[in-house]
Design a protein around this motif. Structure first.
Motif, PDB file in Angstrom:
ATOM      1  N   THR A  83       0.866  -1.172   0.000  1.00 22.94           N
ATOM      2  CA  THR A  83       0.000   0.000   0.000  1.00 22.94           C
ATOM      3  C   THR A  83       0.903   1.223   0.000  1.00 22.94           C
ATOM      4  O   THR A  83       1.774   1.342   0.865  1.00 22.94           O
ATOM      5  N   LYS A  84       0.708   2.094  -0.958  1.00 17.22           N
ATOM      6  CA  LYS A  84       1.626   3.220  -1.185  1.00 17.22           C
ATOM      7  C   LYS A  84       1.773   4.108   0.054  1.00 17.22           C
ATOM      8  O   LYS A  84       0.793   4.593   0.605  1.00 17.22           O
ATOM      9  N   GLY A  85       3.048   4.266   0.488  1.00 19.50           N
ATOM     10  CA  GLY A  85       3.347   5.158   1.603  1.00 19.50           C
ATOM     11  C   GLY A  85       2.967   4.636   2.970  1.00 19.50           C
ATOM     12  O   GLY A  85       3.126   5.321   3.976  1.00 19.50           O
ATOM     13  N   VAL A  86       2.448   3.390   3.023  1.00 17.10           N
ATOM     14  CA  VAL A  86       2.024   2.792   4.299  1.00 17.10           C
ATOM     15  C   VAL A  86       2.878   1.543   4.535  1.00 17.10           C
ATOM     16  O   VAL A  86       3.092   0.764   3.608  1.00 17.10           O
ATOM     17  N   PRO A  87       3.399   1.326   5.765  1.00 15.09           N
ATOM     18  CA  PRO A  87       4.228   0.142   5.995  1.00 15.09           C
ATOM     19  C   PRO A  87       3.574  -1.133   5.467  1.00 15.09           C
ATOM     20  O   PRO A  87       2.384  -1.371   5.683  1.00 15.09           O
ATOM     21  N   SER A  88       4.370  -1.920   4.755  1.00 10.07           N
ATOM     22  CA  SER A  88       3.905  -3.189   4.172  1.00 10.07           C
ATOM     23  C   SER A  88       5.004  -4.196   4.450  1.00 10.07           C
ATOM     24  O   SER A  88       5.937  -4.346   3.671  1.00 10.07           O
ATOM     25  N   GLN A  89       4.907  -4.871   5.597  1.00 11.70           N
ATOM     26  CA  GLN A  89       6.034  -5.644   6.113  1.00 11.70           C
ATOM     27  C   GLN A  89       5.899  -7.146   5.973  1.00 11.70           C
ATOM     28  O   GLN A  89       6.823  -7.864   6.324  1.00 11.70           O
ATOM     29  N   ALA A  90       4.753  -7.633   5.521  1.00 11.87           N
ATOM     30  CA  ALA A  90       4.513  -9.074   5.496  1.00 11.87           C
ATOM     31  C   ALA A  90       4.778  -9.680   6.877  1.00 11.87           C
ATOM     32  O   ALA A  90       5.187 -10.827   6.993  1.00 11.87           O
ATOM     33  N   ALA A  91       4.558  -8.873   7.923  1.00 12.35           N
ATOM     34  CA  ALA A  91       4.750  -9.289   9.325  1.00 12.35           C
ATOM     35  C   ALA A  91       6.148  -9.831   9.602  1.00 12.35           C
ATOM     36  O   ALA A  91       6.341 -10.686  10.446  1.00 12.35           O
ATOM     37  N   SER A  92       7.136  -9.298   8.868  1.00 13.57           N
ATOM     38  CA  SER A  92       8.510  -9.787   9.018  1.00 13.57           C
ATOM     39  C   SER A  92       9.454  -8.670   9.445  1.00 13.57           C
ATOM     40  O   SER A  92       9.329  -7.527   8.985  1.00 13.57           O
ATOM     41  N   GLY A  93      10.423  -9.031  10.283  1.00 17.27           N
ATOM     42  CA  GLY A  93      11.439  -8.059  10.692  1.00 17.27           C
ATOM     43  C   GLY A  93      12.321  -7.629   9.541  1.00 17.27           C
ATOM     44  O   GLY A  93      12.900  -6.543   9.557  1.00 17.27           O
ATOM     45  N   ILE A  94      12.434  -8.468   8.524  1.00 16.33           N
ATOM     46  CA  ILE A  94      13.358  -8.146   7.426  1.00 16.33           C
ATOM     47  C   ILE A  94      12.826  -7.013   6.552  1.00 16.33           C
ATOM     48  O   ILE A  94      13.595  -6.363   5.846  1.00 16.33           O
ATOM     49  N   LEU A  95      11.514  -6.753   6.613  1.00 18.62           N
ATOM     50  CA  LEU A  95      10.938  -5.634   5.845  1.00 18.62           C
ATOM     51  C   LEU A  95      10.626  -4.435   6.745  1.00 18.62           C
ATOM     52  O   LEU A  95       9.812  -3.581   6.394  1.00 18.62           O
ATOM     53  N   ASP A  96      11.291  -4.379   7.893  1.00 17.51           N
ATOM     54  CA  ASP A  96      11.089  -3.280   8.828  1.00 17.51           C
ATOM     55  C   ASP A  96      11.348  -1.940   8.120  1.00 17.51           C
ATOM     56  O   ASP A  96      12.382  -1.766   7.480  1.00 17.51           O
ATOM     57  N   GLY A  97      10.387  -1.043   8.225  1.00 10.94           N
ATOM     58  CA  GLY A  97      10.571   0.286   7.636  1.00 10.94           C
ATOM     59  C   GLY A  97      10.239   0.386   6.160  1.00 10.94           C
ATOM     60  O   GLY A  97      10.336   1.460   5.572  1.00 10.94           O
ATOM     61  N   PHE A  98       9.822  -0.720   5.539  1.00 12.69           N
ATOM     62  CA  PHE A  98       9.528  -0.681   4.097  1.00 12.69           C
ATOM     63  C   PHE A  98       8.168  -0.040   3.843  1.00 12.69           C
ATOM     64  O   PHE A  98       7.141  -0.518   4.299  1.00 12.69           O
ATOM     65  N   LYS A  99       8.182   1.069   3.110  1.00 14.36           N
ATOM     66  CA  LYS A  99       6.940   1.733   2.690  1.00 14.36           C
ATOM     67  C   LYS A  99       6.967   1.798   1.164  1.00 14.36           C
ATOM     68  O   LYS A  99       7.755   2.564   0.606  1.00 14.36           O
ATOM     69  N   PRO A 100       6.152   1.000   0.489  1.00 16.01           N
ATOM     70  CA  PRO A 100       6.225   0.942  -0.973  1.00 16.01           C
ATOM     71  C   PRO A 100       5.863   2.282  -1.626  1.00 16.01           C
ATOM     72  O   PRO A 100       5.112   3.073  -1.066  1.00 16.01           O
ATOM     73  N   GLU A 101       6.422   2.483  -2.807  1.00 15.42           N
ATOM     74  CA  GLU A 101       6.106   3.677  -3.604  1.00 15.42           C
ATOM     75  C   GLU A 101       4.991   3.373  -4.605  1.00 15.42           C
ATOM     76  O   GLU A 101       4.784   4.134  -5.540  1.00 15.42           O
TER      77      GLU A 101
END
Length: 495
Positions: A83-101
């Motif tokens: 979701t654009k600009g909203v954290p999308s982490q797949a409930a994983s620590g490895i995607l911490d801080g990922f906010k898709p464009e």
């Protein structure tokens, strides 16, 4: 109107069209419900500002008279959808801080139809799990309780947050994804409807991949009519997804006549498992009677390769996961480990992945890498692919013989307690998918419909499996089953 959060999509749509309420009012009621429901662990990223803005725009559309059915409906979005600009982490620590464009195709279609996003929902890490206990956010909790027992129960997985949020009336519906049962099993555990469409019916673009040949997104709703309405907004050909089917999208809601006279329903003998609880056996028999009473013809069928489905699934899914998850290496996005002096790129990969992936994801990546390795590719992966082809052929032959849908239990038990399987052999947890994985391996549509309560007062679901691309027919059969079962139970509020 009172109890706005308890409305179904159809009720909310009709009430908004009549001017009895607005999207802003329903959205505000849902946001308040979410604020008071931290104990459920369902919502993990709240988006009240986005929701309020979208609701306002939807109200204007409804007023102008050009609004589709989903316009103004507040939804929860599984954390697997970008979701654009909203954290999308797949409930994983490895995607911490990922906010898709960018926005996933499913969410952009829902938002184009005027749906409102309340926030992102909890799930098992990378959708790997059947109990929502592998999430970096902590467990999602089932709103149901066993009798007077306070034990926290699983809402199922991997779409556990979606299931919990819909059952607890925090949102009117939610998106889920299903790789081996991750929409249908949680839906059964919380007493809601969960639909996994035919593989290719809904675009996978922008959904974090687990096993690309099995993953499919679908709606998780309060009833069958809502599933039909929401599915219609989610479907359609997407040139960005090479597996997306270029087929017309029927009016699924219009197909809900409830008339199944002359339909043939198959009962597979291989789904009668050793040690199946009596309550599940009885529910299945009751469901069969309900469909028979509604005018369907019941036939016994055989799906002889069913017993090989779980082992084949747990070779194919981890193999695809190990390939898909190779991209999470700390280089481009998400978490990167702190490196010591002299550490090189290999150490960065190793430390990042060890810190970022949870135990279940690590287990599956290792299994997948093993079955794809040079000496074992033919012994495991290729053999599993051949078994998959045989499982698909079993279904093809049954449908060619005139069967319209297949009735099975949705799960081998009611919801179990969180932590109750923590020390068990992982295979015990994998057995939760015993009735659902065949549908993913064969790429078929399947739906879980709540049909009764067990002796402890917990919901139980029945599964209907349909012909490929015939979701409209499957939804109508599910609608007839829902009408006959008359399931209206709701969890008592304790959170």
């Amino acid at each position: 109107m009172s109890d706005l959060t308890k409305l179904t999509i159809a009720q909310a749509r009709d009430a908004m069209r009549k001017g009895e309420t607005t999207s802003a009012e329903i959205t505000s009621a849902c946001l308040s419900a979410i604020e008071g429901a931290d104990a459920l662990g369902a919502f993990v990223h709240n988006t009240p500002d986005i929701a309020t803005k979208q609701a306002k725009a939807s109200d204007a559309r409804i007023k102008a008279g050009d609004a589709p059915a989903m316009c103004g409906i507040p939804l929860g979005i599984k954390d697997l959808f970008c979701t654009k600009g909203v954290p999308s982490q797949a409930a994983s620590g490895i995607l911490d801080g990922f906010k898709p464009e960018y926005e996933s195709t499913v969410t952009s279609q829902l938002f184009d139809a005027g749906a409102v996003m309340l926030g992102k929902l909890n799930m098992d890490e990378f959708a790997m799990g059947s109990s929502n206990e592998t999430s970096v956010y902590g467990n999602a909790v089932n709103p149901w309780r066993r009798g007077n027992d306070d034990t926290a129960l699983t809402p199922g997985g991997s779409s556990g947050g979606s299931a919990s949020a819909v059952a607890a009336d925090l949102c009117l519906a939610a998106t889920g994804t299903d790789t081996g049962g991750s929409i249908r099993q949680p839906a059964a555990f919380v007493g809601i409807t969960g639909l996994k469409p035919t593989y290719g019916r809904v675009s996978r673009w922008g959904i974090v991949a687990f096993a690309s040949s099995l993953d499919q997104a679908g709606p998780m709703t309060k009833d069958v009519r809502d599933a039909a309405i929401m599915l219609q907004a989610m479907c359609g050909h997407d040139p960005k997804d090479s597996t997306s089917a270029d087929l017309p999208v029927p009016d699924f809601e219009a197909a809900l006549t409830g008339d199944i006279k002359g339909k043939t329903i198959g009962i597979p003998k291989e789904y009668r498992m050793d040690g199946m609880p009596e309550e599940i056996e009885k529910l299945w028999a009751d469901g069969t009677t309900m469909l028979k009473d509604a005018g369907a013809k019941i036939v016994d069928i055989s799906l002889p390769h069913t017993k090989y489905a779980l082992p084949a699934y747990y070779v194919i899914a981890p193999a695809e996961a190990s390939s898909n998850l190779a991209r999470y290496d700390g280089v481009r996005f998400g978490h990167r480990a702190q490196l010591a002096q002299g550490d090189g790129i290999t150490e960065m990969y190793e430390k990042t992945r060890a810190e970022g992936f949870g135990a279940e994801v690590q287990r599956r990546v290792m299994v997948g890498t093993y079955v794809l390795s040079a000496g074992f590719y033919d012994a495991y992966y290729n053999r599993a692919r051949k078994v998959r082809a045989l499982i698909k052929r079993d279904f093809d032959e049954v449908f060619a013989d005139g069967v319209d849908a297949i009735l099975t239990p949705a799960t081998p038990s009611a919801a179990f307690g969180l932590g109750e399987m923590a020390d068990a052999d992982p295979i015990q947890m994998y057995l939760n998918d015993v009735f659902t994985v065949t549908v993913n391996l064969a790429g078929l549509p399947g739906i879980s419909v709540p049909a009764g309560l067990d002796k402890q007062g917990l919901p139980l679901g029945l599964q209907l499996i349909g012909r490929p691309w015939e979701e409209a027919d499957l939804l109508n059969t599910a609608y007839a089953l829902e009408q006959a079962a008359g399931f209206v139970a709701k969890p008592s509020k304790w959170w």
